[in-house]
Scaffold this active site. Structure first.
Site, mmCIF file in Angstrom:
data_model
loop_
_atom_site.group_PDB
_atom_site.id
_atom_site.type_symbol
_atom_site.label_atom_id
_atom_site.label_comp_id
_atom_site.label_asym_id
_atom_site.label_seq_id
_atom_site.Cartn_x
_atom_site.Cartn_y
_atom_site.Cartn_z
ATOM 1 C CB CYS A 113 -0.950 -0.003 1.179
ATOM 2 S SG CYS A 113 -2.014 -1.453 1.201
ATOM 3 C CG HIS A 251 -2.998 3.371 2.671
ATOM 4 N ND1 HIS A 251 -3.522 3.027 1.453
ATOM 5 C CD2 HIS A 251 -3.065 2.242 3.449
ATOM 6 C CE1 HIS A 251 -3.884 1.757 1.472
ATOM 7 N NE2 HIS A 251 -3.614 1.266 2.678
ATOM 8 C CG ASN A 281 -6.535 -0.868 2.147
ATOM 9 O OD1 ASN A 281 -5.954 -0.489 1.130
ATOM 10 N ND2 ASN A 281 -5.899 -1.396 3.173
HETATM 11 N N1 COA Z 1 -17.683 -7.627 12.007
HETATM 12 C C1 COA Z 1 -17.955 -7.864 13.291
HETATM 13 N N2 COA Z 1 -17.016 -8.175 14.185
HETATM 14 C C2 COA Z 1 -15.757 -8.245 13.750
HETATM 15 C C3 COA Z 1 -15.394 -8.006 12.423
HETATM 16 C C4 COA Z 1 -16.421 -7.693 11.528
HETATM 17 N N3 COA Z 1 -16.202 -7.441 10.213
HETATM 18 N N4 COA Z 1 -14.069 -8.143 12.278
HETATM 19 C C5 COA Z 1 -13.587 -8.462 13.502
HETATM 20 N N5 COA Z 1 -14.614 -8.517 14.391
HETATM 21 C C6 COA Z 1 -14.566 -8.834 15.804
HETATM 22 C C7 COA Z 1 -13.376 -9.692 16.190
HETATM 23 O O1 COA Z 1 -13.639 -11.042 15.911
HETATM 24 C C8 COA Z 1 -13.264 -9.411 17.648
HETATM 25 O O2 COA Z 1 -14.216 -10.184 18.317
HETATM 26 P P1 COA Z 1 -13.880 -10.841 19.757
HETATM 27 O O3 COA Z 1 -13.615 -9.674 20.650
HETATM 28 O O4 COA Z 1 -15.112 -11.593 20.062
HETATM 29 O O5 COA Z 1 -12.662 -11.680 19.511
HETATM 30 C C9 COA Z 1 -13.705 -7.942 17.757
HETATM 31 O O6 COA Z 1 -14.401 -7.648 16.539
HETATM 32 C C10 COA Z 1 -12.572 -6.972 17.914
HETATM 33 O O7 COA Z 1 -11.543 -7.358 17.005
HETATM 34 P P2 COA Z 1 -10.278 -6.463 16.764
HETATM 35 O O8 COA Z 1 -9.394 -7.128 15.789
HETATM 36 O O9 COA Z 1 -9.727 -6.084 18.100
HETATM 37 O O10 COA Z 1 -10.966 -5.172 16.106
HETATM 38 P P3 COA Z 1 -10.321 -3.832 15.685
HETATM 39 O O11 COA Z 1 -10.992 -2.731 16.380
HETATM 40 O O12 COA Z 1 -8.826 -3.899 15.720
HETATM 41 O O13 COA Z 1 -10.743 -3.750 14.158
HETATM 42 C C11 COA Z 1 -9.701 -4.042 12.021
HETATM 43 C C12 COA Z 1 -10.312 -4.740 13.254
HETATM 44 C C13 COA Z 1 -9.180 -5.122 11.099
HETATM 45 C C14 COA Z 1 -10.823 -3.254 11.355
HETATM 46 C C15 COA Z 1 -8.572 -3.102 12.468
HETATM 47 O O14 COA Z 1 -7.684 -3.789 13.311
HETATM 48 C C16 COA Z 1 -7.802 -2.519 11.328
HETATM 49 O O15 COA Z 1 -8.341 -1.812 10.504
HETATM 50 N N6 COA Z 1 -6.473 -2.749 11.305
HETATM 51 C C17 COA Z 1 -5.606 -2.219 10.318
HETATM 52 C C18 COA Z 1 -5.785 -2.967 9.064
HETATM 53 C C19 COA Z 1 -5.132 -2.308 7.896
HETATM 54 O O16 COA Z 1 -5.052 -1.129 7.829
HETATM 55 N N7 COA Z 1 -4.672 -3.118 6.980
HETATM 56 C C20 COA Z 1 -4.209 -2.715 5.737
HETATM 57 C C21 COA Z 1 -2.825 -2.264 5.778
HETATM 58 S S1 COA Z 1 -2.415 -1.523 4.261
#
Ligand code: COA
Length: 324
Positions: A113, A251, A281
């Site tokens: 990215c 980004h 994204n």
């Molecule tokens: N819908 C509902 N629940 C979801 C979910 C979805 N689409 N995706 C994850 N969850 C749940 C998880 O299973 C977890 O449940 P649990 O507590 O029962 O285990 C809970 O939500 C929290 O998960 P977590 O991973 O802590 O959430 P988060 O706030 O970190 O959000 C992302 C998850 C992936 C959205 C976030 O971490 C993110 O955007 N990270 C960066 C990713 C990124 O930028 N990647 C590209 C790089 S170029």
């Protein structure tokens, strides 16, 4: 002194849309969760027979038209992608032929990215050294073809798009003022090619090794710091302050990442242009697609100073300050 300047940009997104209601129909998620945790409402998805180079050609043609040059004037085509059509030839070679850039050299690169800032940094080196005059930088990804649609934590994030820019020699001192690239070889975002790795495959909900897996929380923490700190360093190196910057195009991975990064930068939301809600994204094309929209909307005037900043797989980051 010769500098390198973006003289034309173009973006392309495919027609098909996966909205949050569609995501609710394939994984255990909700519109409310996706909007609150990411800010994304829709993603554009390539057709089954539409690949990275098809989208890259469309974005490139727009950038060439907006730059007012002919394809024959392009000396180099570089293409950033993590979802190439082929291992060989390079996607850049396919694009070079399709657009009629018959005098150009061509190669692909992969900075995930962070690809657009990486691409304009590469272009600048060839231009200021006097090697080339016009470089086409194109970033394109069909992330939908590498997404694990059984993994709710990643599949809601990604979409497909392409964005391109013509970077040309400029003698008026404006253009790409400073850039910074960085890398921390952390495997926090992975998609496997030939390599077999049982531990990696086990992490994937679908167990399909070529799909994208990531450590969401760790990436988020990395991204906020990397984007804020790299932006500050390029602004400092350019002898500028945040008050001099008219617009920031980051980004577009997650609204919470952007929001925390801009708080760390100490700037306000009105200085930031986002397309996240509409496209999600789309990897390296996020920045040129947003840049192209901001230019079309008249949000960037001649002489404005703007910051482009990204992060991604690698993990990598890149920031640039430009005078338009
Ligand atoms: N819908 C509902 N629940 C979801 C979910 C979805 N689409 N995706 C994850 N969850 C749940 C998880 O299973 C977890 O449940 P649990 O507590 O029962 O285990 C809970 O939500 C929290 O998960 P977590 O991973 O802590 O959430 P988060 O706030 O970190 O959000 C992302 C998850 C992936 C959205 C976030 O971490 C993110 O955007 N990270 C960066 C990713 C990124 O930028 N990647 C590209 C790089 S170029």
């Amino acid at each position: 002194m010769i500098n390198a300047k973006i003289i034309g940009v173009g973006g392309y997104v495919p027609e098909k849309i996966y909205d949050n209601a569609y995501m609710e129909s394939i994984v255990d998620t909700s519109d409310e969760w996706i909007i609150r945790r990411t800010g994304i409402k829709e993603r554009h998805i390539s057709a089954d027979n539409e690949y990275t180079t098809d989208m890259a050609v469309k974005a490139s043609e727009k950038a060439i038209k907006n730059a007012g040059i002919s394809p024959e004037e392009i000396d180099l085509v570089i293409l950033g992608t993590v979802t190439p059509d082929y291992f060989t030839p390079a996607c850049a070679c396919v694009v070079q032929k399709a657009i009629g850039a018959e005098n150009a050299a061509a190669f692909d690169y992969n900075a995930a990215c962070s690809g657009f800032v990486t691409g304009i940094t590469i272009a600048k080196q060839f231009i200021v050294s006097g090697t080339y005059k016009n470089v086409l930088v194109v970033c394109a990804d069909t992330l939908s073809k590498a997404t694990d649609y059984e993994d709710r934590a990643t599949c809601v994030l990604f979409g497909d798009a392409a964005g391109a820019a013509i970077v040309s020699a400029s003698e008026d001192g404006s253009g790409i003022i400073e850039t910074e690239l960085g890398s921390d070889g952390d495997l926090a975002i992975t998609a496997l090619a030939y390599r077999n790795n049982d531990e990696e495959i086990e992490k994937r909900v679908s167990h399909k090794k070529e799909t994208i897996w990531m450590a969401g929380q760790a990436v988020m923490k990395f991204a906020v710091k990397a984007m804020a700190d790299a932006s500050r360093r390029v602004i400092d190196k350019a002898g500028l302050t945040w008050d001099d910057i008219a617009l920031v195009i980051p980004h577009q991975a997650n609204y919470r990442i952007v929001d925390s990064a801009i708080k760390r930068m100490g700037i306000t939301n009105d200085k930031v242009y986002l397309t996240l809600e509409k496209y999600g994204n789309t990897s390296a094309s996020c920045i040129p697609v947003a840049l192209s929209e901001a230019v079309e909307k008249g949000m960037i005037k001649k002489g404005d100073k703007i910051v482009l900043v990204g992060f991604g797989g690698g993990l990598t980051w890149g920031a640039a300050v430009l005078e338009w």
